[in-house]
Design an enzyme around this catalytic site. Structure first.
Site, PDB file in Angstrom:
ATOM      1  N   ASP A   1       4.537  -0.027  -7.807  1.00 56.42           N
ATOM      2  CA  ASP A   1       3.692   0.535  -8.863  1.00 56.42           C
ATOM      3  C   ASP A   1       2.505   1.314  -8.294  1.00 56.42           C
ATOM      4  O   ASP A   1       1.710   1.861  -9.055  1.00 56.42           O
ATOM      5  CB  ASP A   1       3.226  -0.559  -9.837  1.00 56.42           C
ATOM      6  CG  ASP A   1       2.528  -1.724  -9.151  1.00 56.42           C
ATOM      7  OD1 ASP A   1       2.864  -2.026  -7.988  1.00 56.42           O
ATOM      8  OD2 ASP A   1       1.646  -2.342  -9.773  1.00 56.42           O
TER       9      ASP A   1
ATOM     10  N   HIS B   1      -5.739  -2.183 -13.926  1.00 57.92           N
ATOM     11  CA  HIS B   1      -4.568  -2.927 -13.448  1.00 57.92           C
ATOM     12  C   HIS B   1      -4.322  -4.181 -14.276  1.00 57.92           C
ATOM     13  O   HIS B   1      -3.974  -5.245 -13.773  1.00 57.92           O
ATOM     14  CB  HIS B   1      -4.736  -3.292 -11.961  1.00 57.92           C
ATOM     15  CG  HIS B   1      -3.442  -3.570 -11.258  1.00 57.92           C
ATOM     16  ND1 HIS B   1      -2.909  -4.824 -11.131  1.00 57.92           N
ATOM     17  CD2 HIS B   1      -2.546  -2.750 -10.662  1.00 57.92           C
ATOM     18  CE1 HIS B   1      -1.766  -4.765 -10.461  1.00 57.92           C
ATOM     19  NE2 HIS B   1      -1.526  -3.515 -10.163  1.00 57.92           N
TER      20      HIS B   1
ATOM     21  N   HIS C   1      -1.282   0.196  -0.971  1.00 54.80           N
ATOM     22  CA  HIS C   1      -0.283  -0.739  -0.448  1.00 54.80           C
ATOM     23  C   HIS C   1       1.090  -0.324  -0.948  1.00 54.80           C
ATOM     24  O   HIS C   1       1.217   0.522  -1.831  1.00 54.80           O
ATOM     25  CB  HIS C   1      -0.629  -2.179  -0.824  1.00 54.80           C
ATOM     26  CG  HIS C   1      -0.581  -2.479  -2.294  1.00 54.80           C
ATOM     27  ND1 HIS C   1      -1.368  -1.836  -3.230  1.00 54.80           N
ATOM     28  CD2 HIS C   1       0.166  -3.373  -3.006  1.00 54.80           C
ATOM     29  CE1 HIS C   1      -1.118  -2.323  -4.438  1.00 54.80           C
ATOM     30  NE2 HIS C   1      -0.187  -3.251  -4.332  1.00 54.80           N
TER      31      HIS C   1
END
Lengths: 305, 305
Positions: free
Chosen positions: A66, A271, A62
């Protein structure tokens, strides 16, 4: 050929001195895939001594920074290193406009072609296939259009059982191909030798699923069913479930639930929010549901399958 | 207030494990300026323990990736860290379109304003001024529109010579301001006390010139005349003068010639081509023309003036 995954970075949002944002290097069947490309990825690839000039396919989950702010720099470096081979970039619609705007204004001239594969589908689709493997999207539920990716080797040929085959002089080398494909062999007297008698099970086809930023999403379970390794984000612990939902993320407990429902071999978490110090709390929570839960280790290649 | 320059990165083109592309952090008169912002700059700022939340002005020399690919990530991190203060970005025309395209497609929402100052002038212009300092562009000659930047403290107030002032009871505290500004003092009997008798020379106003990618360009000499420190690129040694001209760069010998002609205090070289191993060859060459030539040291603040 073995399959190796090298996690280049797994922290969320802000790069720090000791950790990098999301990026992974996957070597599967002599293909070299880059998955996401946060800022600093090209340096992480160098640290990992990855043969990154071999990367011909880049998959971006996406368009949050980051997960892709390292991409313009990587493309520029490819050019400076004299690349001529085309590169395929898979990512959400918009990625082409963004990169081409950057390259136009920065006058980045390329000696190689970029082939964009812009994604919009909300259901899992096959986006890559060759004679050995396939790649599928795993539509996720984030604040912005987002896909995970499933990398799966195709079923492999059966192994010849040479001890058995030797008993039948009628079977010639030119017959081996059909045997590997699973076909039976008919002797000249009409007797049918069952394939299972002449061959052994094929090597296992390995599979890897990368699930980037997403809320807890059970619809991915059938897509990733039985993969050898699942990387699934777990930005928060479950006591911050509300925060996870609000920001479009998953808790460690939920990631483990997905792993268990999908009968995966191993779960790698990642993450993590910067608010956590010792990351062991994530595996502690996940293992209450799914024992094969692990923390990522940056730059250390792990064998899959 | 002292002026400190921290060079965050100085290599050309491709980031490597041990060196970063161009970026500098300048602290002058309690202002915090970022000059260029190659990929990885935010991590370099962290390594330097720079108070980067205080940066309110960012100066980008030109829109080649190795000088600004770290900017989208830095802006994103400002947002994630809760920034509310507006930030000023100075750079070539096109920088706004590029950044706004990235922020639009990546849905980067900002809690603070970005004030763009797009530059097109081919002559040196003042682009920033406050009560203590000024910043001017230094138009350069690269393959793409490019500016260096000159940071200059304004002349400072004269120091009061209290031993002398004490001899004249007529001089009151409310007169000090005029004395500091250099005005004479008239006694009640009409006698004029010359300012030089009552005050001492002001502290020196320091100046720093950053000259990014450029061919050898004598027209910058009057602009940077007498600066305390000049950073000037020297991508090649002089035996590759032809290559330097072709690619829009300067040799170490030429950078030293500029430094000598401009009577600068000290020359710092940088932006070395990756083809060179031991960088001492650059100062060896430059010092044949200008003895005060030095190599940059990443992350070590140096005092200017």
């Amino acid at each position: 050929m073995s399959t190796f995954l090298t996690i280049l970075g797994y922290n969320s949002a802000i790069p720090t001195v000791n950790s990098s944002p999301t990026a992974q290097f996957l070597e599967m069947e002599e293909r070299h895939f880059l998955i996401d490309c946060g800022e600093g990825t090209q340096v992480q690839l160098r640290k990992a001594k990855a043969r990154f000039s071999k990367i011909n396919h880049i998959f971006i989950s996406h368009l949050h920074g980051d997960h892709f702010f390292g991409l313009p720099g990587l493309i520029s470096s490819f050019r400076l290193l004299g690349r001529e081979t085309p590169i395929h970039i898979y990512g959400p619609k918009g990625i082409k406009e963004m990169l081409e705007t950057i390259f136009r204004i920065s006058q980045t001239h390329r000696g190689f072609e970029i082939i964009y594969h812009e994604l919009e589908s909300k259901v899992s689709v096959k986006i890559y296939e060759d004679n050995r493997l396939e790649v599928f999207t795993i539509p996720l539920d984030h604040r912005i259009y987002c896909n995970g990716y499933l990398f799966r080797e195709k079923p492999k040929d059966r192994h010849l059982n040479m001890a058995e085959i030797a008993k039948y002089p009628e079977i010639e080398i030119c017959d081996y191909h059909n045997l590997k494909l699973g076909k039976d062999f008919t002797l000249s007297d009409g007797y049918i030798l069952k394939n299972e008698k002449l061959t052994l099970e094929p090597s296992k086809s390995v599979s890897y699923a990368f699930c980037s930023d997403t809320r807890y999403l059970e619809s991915i379970v059938p897509v990733i069913d039985g993969v050898d390794v699942l990387y699934h984000e777990s930005t928060f612990l479950h006591d911050l479930k509300e925060m996870a939902d609000y920001t479009g993320h998953t808790t460690a407990l939920e990631a483990a639930r997905i792993a268990r429902k999908a009968n995966v071999g191993k779960l790698i978490l990642g993450h993590f929010s910067n608010r956590y110090g010792d990351l062991k709390v994530f595996t502690d929570e996940a293992r209450t549901v799914f024992s094969e839960s692990y923390l990522p280790k940056a730059l250390e290649p792990i064998k899959i399958g």
